[in-house]
Write a protein that holds these residues in place. Structure first.
Motif, PDB file in Angstrom:
ATOM      1  N   ILE A 159      42.013   9.843  19.485  1.00 36.74           N
ATOM      2  CA  ILE A 159      42.625  10.948  20.232  1.00 36.74           C
ATOM      3  C   ILE A 159      43.971  11.362  19.639  1.00 36.74           C
ATOM      4  O   ILE A 159      44.161  12.533  19.297  1.00 36.74           O
ATOM      5  N   PRO A 160      44.944  10.452  19.475  1.00 38.10           N
ATOM      6  CA  PRO A 160      46.191  10.868  18.813  1.00 38.10           C
ATOM      7  C   PRO A 160      45.978  11.235  17.355  1.00 38.10           C
ATOM      8  O   PRO A 160      46.716  12.065  16.811  1.00 38.10           O
ATOM      9  N   GLY A 161      44.980  10.631  16.702  1.00 35.82           N
ATOM     10  CA  GLY A 161      44.701  11.004  15.324  1.00 35.82           C
ATOM     11  C   GLY A 161      44.305  12.457  15.185  1.00 35.82           C
ATOM     12  O   GLY A 161      44.606  13.107  14.178  1.00 35.82           O
ATOM     13  N   LEU A 162      43.647  13.005  16.209  1.00 31.13           N
ATOM     14  CA  LEU A 162      43.216  14.404  16.189  1.00 31.13           C
ATOM     15  C   LEU A 162      44.278  15.357  16.725  1.00 31.13           C
ATOM     16  O   LEU A 162      44.311  16.531  16.329  1.00 31.13           O
ATOM     17  N   THR A 163      45.133  14.875  17.619  1.00 30.09           N
ATOM     18  CA  THR A 163      46.029  15.794  18.337  1.00 30.09           C
ATOM     19  C   THR A 163      47.501  15.666  17.966  1.00 30.09           C
ATOM     20  O   THR A 163      48.278  16.560  18.307  1.00 30.09           O
ATOM     21  N   ALA A 164      47.910  14.585  17.316  1.00 31.66           N
ATOM     22  CA  ALA A 164      49.333  14.371  17.028  1.00 31.66           C
ATOM     23  C   ALA A 164      49.881  15.453  16.112  1.00 31.66           C
ATOM     24  O   ALA A 164      49.167  15.993  15.253  1.00 31.66           O
ATOM     25  N   LYS A 165      51.152  15.765  16.294  1.00 33.98           N
ATOM     26  CA  LYS A 165      51.815  16.788  15.490  1.00 33.98           C
ATOM     27  C   LYS A 165      52.689  16.200  14.385  1.00 33.98           C
ATOM     28  O   LYS A 165      53.148  16.916  13.505  1.00 33.98           O
ATOM     29  N   SER A 166      52.920  14.881  14.459  1.00 34.24           N
ATOM     30  CA  SER A 166      53.780  14.243  13.461  1.00 34.24           C
ATOM     31  C   SER A 166      53.330  12.802  13.245  1.00 34.24           C
ATOM     32  O   SER A 166      52.565  12.250  14.053  1.00 34.24           O
ATOM     33  N   VAL A 167      53.824  12.197  12.181  1.00 39.28           N
ATOM     34  CA  VAL A 167      53.496  10.804  11.879  1.00 39.28           C
ATOM     35  C   VAL A 167      54.027   9.888  12.974  1.00 39.28           C
ATOM     36  O   VAL A 167      53.365   8.929  13.379  1.00 39.28           O
ATOM     37  N   ASP A 168      55.236  10.172  13.465  1.00 42.20           N
ATOM     38  CA  ASP A 168      55.807   9.353  14.537  1.00 42.20           C
ATOM     39  C   ASP A 168      54.951   9.406  15.791  1.00 42.20           C
ATOM     40  O   ASP A 168      54.757   8.396  16.475  1.00 42.20           O
ATOM     41  N   GLY A 169      54.433  10.579  16.089  1.00 45.65           N
ATOM     42  CA  GLY A 169      53.598  10.724  17.271  1.00 45.65           C
ATOM     43  C   GLY A 169      52.290   9.975  17.158  1.00 45.65           C
ATOM     44  O   GLY A 169      51.820   9.390  18.135  1.00 45.65           O
ATOM     45  N   VAL A 170      51.716   9.954  15.961  1.00 44.86           N
ATOM     46  CA  VAL A 170      50.416   9.304  15.802  1.00 44.86           C
ATOM     47  C   VAL A 170      50.534   7.792  15.785  1.00 44.86           C
ATOM     48  O   VAL A 170      49.598   7.082  16.154  1.00 44.86           O
ATOM     49  N   SER A 171      51.669   7.262  15.379  1.00 47.65           N
ATOM     50  CA  SER A 171      51.824   5.813  15.309  1.00 47.65           C
ATOM     51  C   SER A 171      52.422   5.221  16.581  1.00 47.65           C
ATOM     52  O   SER A 171      52.217   4.045  16.882  1.00 47.65           O
ATOM     53  N   GLY A 172      53.155   6.032  17.331  1.00 49.07           N
ATOM     54  CA  GLY A 172      53.846   5.524  18.505  1.00 49.07           C
ATOM     55  C   GLY A 172      52.941   5.122  19.646  1.00 49.07           C
ATOM     56  O   GLY A 172      53.318   4.309  20.493  1.00 49.07           O
ATOM     57  N   PHE A 173      51.708   5.654  19.688  1.00 49.17           N
ATOM     58  CA  PHE A 173      50.837   5.386  20.830  1.00 49.17           C
ATOM     59  C   PHE A 173      50.421   3.917  20.896  1.00 49.17           C
ATOM     60  O   PHE A 173      50.062   3.412  21.964  1.00 49.17           O
TER      61      PHE A 173
END
Length: 253
Positions: A159-173
């Motif tokens: 889900i974050p892999g498809l929707t994240a807008k930045s690297v920080d957003g995709v790893s923070g979850f």
């Protein structure tokens, strides 16, 4: 249709695995944090924690295995995010391949990579004194639980892999998932926790999964923990899969 799906998924899986083989530091990095925690808790805190008659490394290992998977799925989300942000994802969608094969290749890659990391962690634990008289069936049961748990968290990572807008957003979850075992029976028995904390620890999924793996290693009866752990893993997998596919369909619409 099934033949095309299997073929397309296999081809894309080989692509993802080649990326990992060219960058083995991904698996090593994934295993470093859990191994460091294993060393820290066993050799620094282990002597001050009473876990009954068993050694602390035996008590601790199941929780470290779950943390290993929680750490590893961050890379799954990152690899998918890289494909989406780099345009490869859209290129795959324009090709005559089964659409869901793109996601399944990432999911299966995650399972392979995480199982490799788990093997490294278990080997280190054995070197530190972990011992188990469990038979083949018990080890296979542990493997089954870990595969289910890995699949559930991997589909959640989609889900974050498809929707994240930045690297920080995709790893923070993944940070809350790594933190969750600390409020469970993974590191200390829940009996010494304050009332509300103990209630949460006893009723969240990590505790039942950890207790089940610990009982399998110790050749003890599973009790209700086995069924509860299985129910949690299956429920998390089904919910995560449904949400991931909904997000995916929305992405490609």
């Amino acid at each position: 249709m099934t033949t095309y799906f299997v073929h397309d998924t296999t081809v894309l899986l080989k692509r993802s695995l080649r990326h990992i083989l060219r960058s083995p530091d991904t698996i090593i990095t994934t295993a470093v944090t859990p191994i460091a925690m294993l060393l820290l808790f066993v050799y620094v805190f282990g002597g001050a924690i009473d876990v009954g008659g068993s050694s602390y490394v035996n008590y601790l290992l199941p929780g470290i295995l779950l943390i290993t998977v929680a750490s590893g799925i961050a890379y799954t989300a990152f690899r998918l995010f890289t494909d989406v942000s780099g345009g490869i994802f859209e290129r795959f969608q324009s090709m005559p391949i089964t659409r869901s094969a793109v996601l399944w290749s990432h999911v299966l890659t995650s399972v392979v990579a995480n199982l490799t990391s788990l093997v490294l962690v278990v080997l280190v634990a054995v070197a530190m004194g972990f011992r188990s008289g469990a038979g083949v069936l018990a080890w296979l049961a542990v493997l089954g639980i870990m595969v289910l748990f890995t699949l559930a968290l991997t589909w959640l990572a989609v889900i974050p892999g498809l929707t994240a807008k930045s690297v920080d957003g995709v790893s923070g979850f993944s940070y809350p998932l790594i933190f969750l075992p600390f409020i469970s029976s993974a590191f200390v028995p829940t009996s010494g926790m304050p009332g509300p904390v103990r209630w949460f620890a006893d009723h969240q999924p990590v505790t039942s999964i950890v207790n089940t793996i610990r009982s399998l290693y110790a050749e003890q009866p599973l009790g209700n923990d086995g069924w509860i752990a299985l129910a949690w893993c299956v429920a998390l997998l089904l919910v995560a899969y449904a949400l991931a596919m909904r997000t995916y369909r929305s992405k490609v619409a």
